[in-house]
Structures are given as C-alpha cells and as structure tokens.
Design a protein around this motif. Sequence first.
Motif, PDB file in Angstrom:
ATOM      1  N   PHE A 126      77.326  -3.335  -5.544  1.00 47.03           N
ATOM      2  CA  PHE A 126      78.225  -4.400  -6.017  1.00 47.03           C
ATOM      3  C   PHE A 126      77.844  -4.845  -7.433  1.00 47.03           C
ATOM      4  CE2 PHE A 126      79.144  -8.973  -6.431  1.00 47.03           C
ATOM      5  CZ  PHE A 126      80.527  -8.952  -6.289  1.00 47.03           C
ATOM      6  N   VAL A 127      76.551  -5.057  -7.675  1.00 48.66           N
ATOM      7  CA  VAL A 127      76.100  -5.504  -8.993  1.00 48.66           C
ATOM      8  C   VAL A 127      76.391  -4.440 -10.053  1.00 48.66           C
ATOM      9  CG1 VAL A 127      74.066  -6.094 -10.370  1.00 48.66           C
ATOM     10  CG2 VAL A 127      74.341  -7.055  -8.075  1.00 48.66           C
ATOM     11  N   LEU A 128      76.123  -3.181  -9.732  1.00 50.34           N
ATOM     12  CA  LEU A 128      76.417  -2.104 -10.673  1.00 50.34           C
ATOM     13  C   LEU A 128      77.906  -2.005 -10.957  1.00 50.34           C
ATOM     14  CD1 LEU A 128      74.015   0.691  -9.339  1.00 50.34           C
ATOM     15  CD2 LEU A 128      73.768  -0.633 -11.437  1.00 50.34           C
ATOM     16  N   THR A 129      78.720  -2.198  -9.916  1.00 51.68           N
ATOM     17  CA  THR A 129      80.173  -2.140 -10.083  1.00 51.68           C
ATOM     18  C   THR A 129      80.654  -3.211 -11.052  1.00 51.68           C
ATOM     19  OG1 THR A 129      80.473  -1.275  -7.838  1.00 51.68           O
ATOM     20  CG2 THR A 129      82.392  -2.273  -8.882  1.00 51.68           C
ATOM     21  N   GLN A 130      80.190  -4.439 -10.858  1.00 51.07           N
ATOM     22  CA  GLN A 130      80.626  -5.533 -11.722  1.00 51.07           C
ATOM     23  C   GLN A 130      80.091  -5.354 -13.146  1.00 51.07           C
ATOM     24  OE1 GLN A 130      82.879  -7.360 -10.146  1.00 51.07           O
ATOM     25  NE2 GLN A 130      82.290  -6.148  -8.367  1.00 51.07           N
ATOM     26  N   PHE A 131      78.830  -4.984 -13.268  1.00 47.76           N
ATOM     27  CA  PHE A 131      78.217  -4.871 -14.595  1.00 47.76           C
ATOM     28  C   PHE A 131      78.891  -3.789 -15.435  1.00 47.76           C
ATOM     29  CE2 PHE A 131      75.142  -2.875 -17.452  1.00 47.76           C
ATOM     30  CZ  PHE A 131      74.758  -3.968 -18.222  1.00 47.76           C
TER      31      PHE A 131
END
Length: 242
Positions: A126-131
């Motif tokens: 999720f964090v990689l997707t948003q970043f």
Amino acid sequence: MNLVGSEGFGPRIVFTLRDLPFVGDIPVSETVTVTWMIIFVLLVFSIVATRNMKREAKGLQLVVEQIVSVVNNLTKQNMGERNYMWAPFVGTLLFFIGISNIIGLLGFRPPTGDLNTTMCLSITTFVLTQFFGVKSKGLGGYGKGFLQPMPFLLPLNIIGELANPVSLGFRLFGNITAGIIIMSLLYGALGSLTDSLFGLAVPLFQVGVPAVFHIYFDMFAGLLQSFIFTMLTMVFISGAME
C-alpha cells in the motif's frame, strides 16, 4: 520449536529477550524466529548462488539465471517494460511468501499464518503504491484519480483504496490459517482414530495419511497464494503509476 498442530492455532512464544535496556523483556514468537530462518536461508542462498559466476552458465548458476529470467519476464508482462526495475522486489516477495507458505512441510508454523506478517506485507504494498503513484503523476494528478469517473464518488474511491491492503492481507492470512486449522484437526482426528480402534497411544494413522493433504494445503495452495499476492502487488503498483 513446537510442531504445527501440537497445541492451539496461534503462534507461540519461543523465547524471551530479558532485561534489555529501556524496554525490559521482549517475548519472541515462533512467527519471528521462523521468519528469521527464512531470511537467513534466502541470504545464504543468494550469496552462494552468485559466487564465482562464469560467462558460460552451468549447474546452480544456470538454475538461478533461469529463475531470474522468469521473474524478469513476469514483471515486464504485468508492469510493463518501463517498470522493469521492480523485478528484484517482485522476486523477493514471491520467494519469501512462497517459502513462508510451504515451510509447514518441515513442521514449522508458516509466518503467513500470523496476521501481523500478512498485514505488514500488504501495508508495504500500500505504501509503495501511494508513494510511486504520487511520484509518477504528481500529487495533483494522483489526487484527481480519486475523482474519476465522477467527483461525488471520492469517498467510495478512498474507501476502496484503503480496502486494498486489508483484503490483500486477510486473503493470504485466511487461506494459510485455514490450512493450518484443517491439518491440526486432521492430526487430532487420526490420533483419536488410532486410540479408539487399537487402544494404542502411538498415532499410527498420522504417518503417511496426512501427506496428501500437506501437498494440497502446504504446497499447492501455499505457492498459489504467494503467486496471487505478488500478482496483485504488481497490479496495484503499476496501476497507480499509469
């Protein structure tokens, strides 16, 4: 280390780090110790497999090159040529989850049978997707995607985005935990069957009979779930960057 199915369904505390400065005692669960084992095995394999590499591949080097080629092609097919840089992450994720899922064949509790592990993996996605979504489109461009196809759908789009890591983590956890519970119940039933038929404390039916079920729940389902998790990770990240 307790064998799977020996007692309860939750991860057990293996040992405790005592009297640590500022934090006191820290209990270390079976999930953590098995995860350390898997990381150590992958690390040692990576070092051994990449030592003394030659121009003409053979033996272990040939096997490793074939694995790398498969991961590279998988990444290109699902994320596109320009996202080729994600291949090392995809390969690491695939192998870590795959080994975590099938390690029950060796009598250990799979780390992915612990919700803490699966949610950490899904939150990482999720964090990689948003970043990288913001990095690729800019903050304004990425934010506009939540207004599509109609602006009034903004709350639903936000909820849907937040639901992705939850569904991703619970899907993997649920499938692996279900296999652990079923195998635990099977071992218990086979042990009771031996006692009721022969009056023996030795669990004769637990030898050989569960092998077929282990092949499905540990090998087939475990590898399938690792592939599904990795595929969804690639879809989420590449979708956010497009």
